[in-house]
Every structure is written in structure tokens, then in C-alpha cells.
Design an enzyme around this catalytic site. Structure first.
Site, PDB file in Angstrom:
ATOM      1  N   ASN A  10      24.365  33.850  50.277  1.00 60.03           N
ATOM      2  CA  ASN A  10      24.303  35.213  49.742  1.00 60.03           C
ATOM      3  C   ASN A  10      25.630  35.883  50.087  1.00 60.03           C
ATOM      4  OD1 ASN A  10      23.812  37.846  49.085  1.00 60.03           O
ATOM      5  ND2 ASN A  10      22.190  38.173  50.603  1.00 60.03           N
ATOM      6  N   TRP A  11      26.459  36.061  49.070  1.00 59.02           N
ATOM      7  CA  TRP A  11      27.802  36.606  49.333  1.00 59.02           C
ATOM      8  C   TRP A  11      27.796  38.125  49.487  1.00 59.02           C
ATOM      9  CZ3 TRP A  11      31.361  33.528  45.376  1.00 59.02           C
ATOM     10  CH2 TRP A  11      31.329  32.166  45.712  1.00 59.02           C
ATOM     11  N   LYS A  12      26.645  38.750  49.239  1.00 64.66           N
ATOM     12  CA  LYS A  12      26.523  40.212  49.359  1.00 64.66           C
ATOM     13  C   LYS A  12      27.662  40.880  48.591  1.00 64.66           C
ATOM     14  CE  LYS A  12      23.911  39.557  53.576  1.00 64.66           C
ATOM     15  NZ  LYS A  12      23.437  40.081  54.856  1.00 64.66           N
ATOM     16  N   HIS A  99      15.828  41.611  49.010  1.00 72.25           N
ATOM     17  CA  HIS A  99      16.553  41.480  50.276  1.00 72.25           C
ATOM     18  C   HIS A  99      16.377  42.768  51.084  1.00 72.25           C
ATOM     19  CE1 HIS A  99      19.836  41.128  53.134  1.00 72.25           C
ATOM     20  NE2 HIS A  99      19.848  39.828  52.878  1.00 72.25           N
ATOM     21  N   GLU A 101      18.371  44.540  52.622  1.00 73.71           N
ATOM     22  CA  GLU A 101      19.393  45.565  52.337  1.00 73.71           C
ATOM     23  C   GLU A 101      19.049  46.318  51.051  1.00 73.71           C
ATOM     24  OE1 GLU A 101      22.664  42.836  52.627  1.00 73.71           O
ATOM     25  OE2 GLU A 101      22.274  42.655  54.777  1.00 73.71           O
ATOM     26  N   GLU A 171      13.620  36.462  56.489  1.00 72.26           N
ATOM     27  CA  GLU A 171      14.803  36.993  57.161  1.00 72.26           C
ATOM     28  C   GLU A 171      14.404  38.157  58.067  1.00 72.26           C
ATOM     29  OE1 GLU A 171      18.564  35.990  54.639  1.00 72.26           O
ATOM     30  OE2 GLU A 171      17.830  37.961  54.065  1.00 72.26           O
ATOM     31  N   GLY A 177      23.121  39.486  60.419  1.00 75.02           N
ATOM     32  CA  GLY A 177      24.465  39.952  60.767  1.00 75.02           C
ATOM     33  C   GLY A 177      24.632  40.338  62.229  1.00 75.02           C
ATOM     34  N   SER A 217      21.732  35.264  60.662  1.00 72.37           N
ATOM     35  CA  SER A 217      22.680  34.681  61.622  1.00 72.37           C
ATOM     36  C   SER A 217      22.625  33.153  61.672  1.00 72.37           C
ATOM     37  CB  SER A 217      22.483  35.287  63.022  1.00 72.37           C
ATOM     38  OG  SER A 217      22.762  36.671  62.997  1.00 72.37           O
ATOM     39  N   GLY A 238      24.337  34.396  55.091  1.00 71.82           N
ATOM     40  CA  GLY A 238      25.208  35.515  54.743  1.00 71.82           C
ATOM     41  C   GLY A 238      26.643  35.237  55.179  1.00 71.82           C
ATOM     42  N   GLY A 239      27.012  35.771  56.339  1.00 72.34           N
ATOM     43  CA  GLY A 239      28.402  35.694  56.810  1.00 72.34           C
ATOM     44  C   GLY A 239      29.000  34.292  56.781  1.00 72.34           C
TER      45      GLY A 239
HETATM   46  P1  13P Z   1      23.817  36.700  57.990  1.00 78.08           P
HETATM   47  O1  13P Z   1      23.800  35.204  57.814  1.00 78.08           O
HETATM   48  O2  13P Z   1      25.213  37.280  57.869  1.00 78.08           O
HETATM   49  O3  13P Z   1      23.095  37.144  59.217  1.00 78.08           O
HETATM   50  O4  13P Z   1      23.026  37.329  56.738  1.00 78.08           O
HETATM   51  C1  13P Z   1      21.778  36.821  56.424  1.00 78.08           C
HETATM   52  C2  13P Z   1      21.365  37.361  55.124  1.00 78.08           C
HETATM   53  O5  13P Z   1      21.098  38.549  54.978  1.00 78.08           O
HETATM   54  C3  13P Z   1      21.322  36.436  53.993  1.00 78.08           C
HETATM   55  O6  13P Z   1      20.665  37.002  52.909  1.00 78.08           O
END
Ligand code: 13P
Length: 255
Positions: A10-12, A99, A101, A171, A177, A217, A238-239
């Protein structure tokens, strides 16, 4: 039941379209020998989908493409929104839905999640439906009932065949994050509850077939521990998905 491992990035709101193409090409170099065994998916921002889709097609990459959100209507006066058939036209395979967010900053509810899940299936794509608890909910020992409620509402009114194809990403919000994670066993406990919930709604075959990802994470250093758990079928990253080498290392941890 043999469920194929799925690693989705997920590149957000990171990467321009051009940066996304380079990331896909770099990633390809690193994982090309492995994608028969592990399903690899990237989810760029909307603006990067067209270029990503083109590079996947021209270079004949066995990499899946996902969007990060979708509207439930086919078309209409919804300024700024994107319809399922627009994503299907770009050959998206997956859509991340609900998600945390989106729930926190954009007013997503279990009801809109459910509409989007159904609309995504109707357009021939597969939802990656997200769920997960806050730290407060965890500390109050309410995680399993809270997540069960999200799944019951979000995955309502599907056919058993759709439920079998559904991907659910667990999640925990406090793990996103932050570098903090539940233990693999604790994550698996919630994933087992999610699977049992799908089983109660749609029967054991759907429960055995649907894939449940862990997210929050996930890094090359911890991925293998999560993937060793019986109810965890991959990760939503994510990251660590924003760098080709770290995402490739997460993919290799799933082999
Ligand atoms: P991180 O891997 O950066 O914690 O993010 C997880 C995430 O929200 C994937 O959708």
C-alpha cells in the site's frame, strides 16, 4: 486448503506516477524468480495506476495492481471520486477498502465499506477489506468483538463464492507506521476470529478459501514470523513497500 500467499504494498500518498514505474521495475528485478510462488501486488495512488498498468502489460510482469479506494456508484456527480469500472478499465485486480486512514480522515464507515466491497466484486475486482482496533479497544480487551463486528458489517450480503475470494487485511491501528506490532500469535488469534466469522456467515469452504493478511509495521525482519502463523496468508505492507529491496525481502519471507 492451500491458500496462495499474497503480499500487497500500500503506497498510500507516496510516489508520483514516474517514481511508481521505477519502483515497479526495481522490484521486478528482485522478485521475478518468485512470483510463481507468491502473489505480489502494488497499490499506487490513483494517478499512478495508468502508468503502472502500462508497465505491467508491456514488460509482461506477473504482478497484481490494486487501487487504494473506490466509490460504490458506477458513475455520477461525486466530485473527486473514482468508480469501480474506471479501475477495472485500468486492469486493477484489487481495491483496498476501509483502510483505517480512510475511516479516520475521510469518514469511511462499515456501511460505506460494505457498499464498496460489493461494488468492487460487481466490477470483477477483488476487495482487500481492512479492519483493526485502536489501542484503547485492545487495552479494554475488546479487540475480537470489535473486529468481528467490522467483518460482519463490511462483508455482509455477499455470495459464498465472493466471500471465498475476499481478502481481509487485519491491521491493528496502533501498529500502523509505529514500529510496534502484536506478537505473531496475537495477530493470528484475531485472524482466526476473522476466519471463523466468515465461516459463520458463508460456510466453512468460504472461510478456508478467503485470505487474511496481517498489516502494521511489517518489515523484512519480522515478516517471516507472521507468515509462519496458520491463519495469516500474507501482508499488507506500508512503509517497507516504498523501497524495492525491503518489499522484495518481505516477499521472499513468504516463500
Ligand atoms: P506500515 O507498514 O507503514 O505500518 O503501514 C501498514 C499499512 O497501513 C498498510 O496498509
Amino acid at each position: 486448503m492451500d491458500r496462495r500467499m499474497l503480499i500487497a504494498g500500500n503506497w498510500k500518498m507516496y510516489t508520483t506516477s514516474g517514481e511508481g514505474v521505477i519502483l515497479i521495475q526495481d522490484l521486478t528485478e528482485l522478485v521475478r524468480d518468485h512470483w510463481d510462488s507468491v502473489e505480489v501486488v502494488v497499490c499506487p495512488p490513483f494517478t499512478g495506476l495508468k502508468a503502472a498498468s502500462t508497465v505491467i502489460e508491456i514488460d509482461r510482469l506477473t504482478i497484481g495492481l490494486g487501487a487504494q479506494d473506490v466509490h460504490w456508484e458506477d458513475e455520477g456527480a461525486f466530485t473527486g471520486a473514482i468508480a469501480p469500472r474506471m479501475l477495472a478499465e485500468l486492469r486493477c485486480d484489487y481495491v483496498i477498502i476501509g483502510h483505517s486512514e480512510r475511516r479516520e480522515y475521510f469518514g469511511e464507515t462499515d456501511e460505506t465499506v460494505n457498499r464498496k466491497v460489493k461494488a468492487t466484486f460487481a466490477a470483477g475486482m477483488t476487495p482487500i477489506m481492512c479492519c483493526g482496533e485502536t489501542l484503547d479497544t485492545r487495552e479494554n480487551m475488546e479487540t475480537e468483538s470489535f473486529v468481528r463486528g467490522q467483518v460482519v458489517s463490511g462483508a455482509a450480503d455477499l455470495s459464498a463464492e465472493q466471500a471465498a475470494r475476499l481478502v481481509i487485511a487485519y491491521e491493528p491501528i496502533w501498529a500502523i507506521g509505529t514500529g510496534r506490532t502484536p506478537t505473531p500469535e496475537a495477530a493470528n488469534d484475531v485472524c482466526r476470529t476473522i476466519r471463523a466469522t466468515i465461516g459463520a456467515m458463508y460456510g466453512p469452504p468460504a472461510a478456508m478459501s478467503c485470505r487474511i493478511l496481517y498489516g502494521g509495521s511489517v518489515k523484512p525482519e519480522n515478516a517471516k514470523m507472521f507468515f509462519a502463523e496458520p491463519d495469516i496468508d500474507g501482508a499488507l505492507v506500508g512503509g517497507a513497500a516504498l523501497k524495492a529491496d525491503s518489499f522484495a525481502d518481505v516477499v521472499k519471507a513468504a516463500l
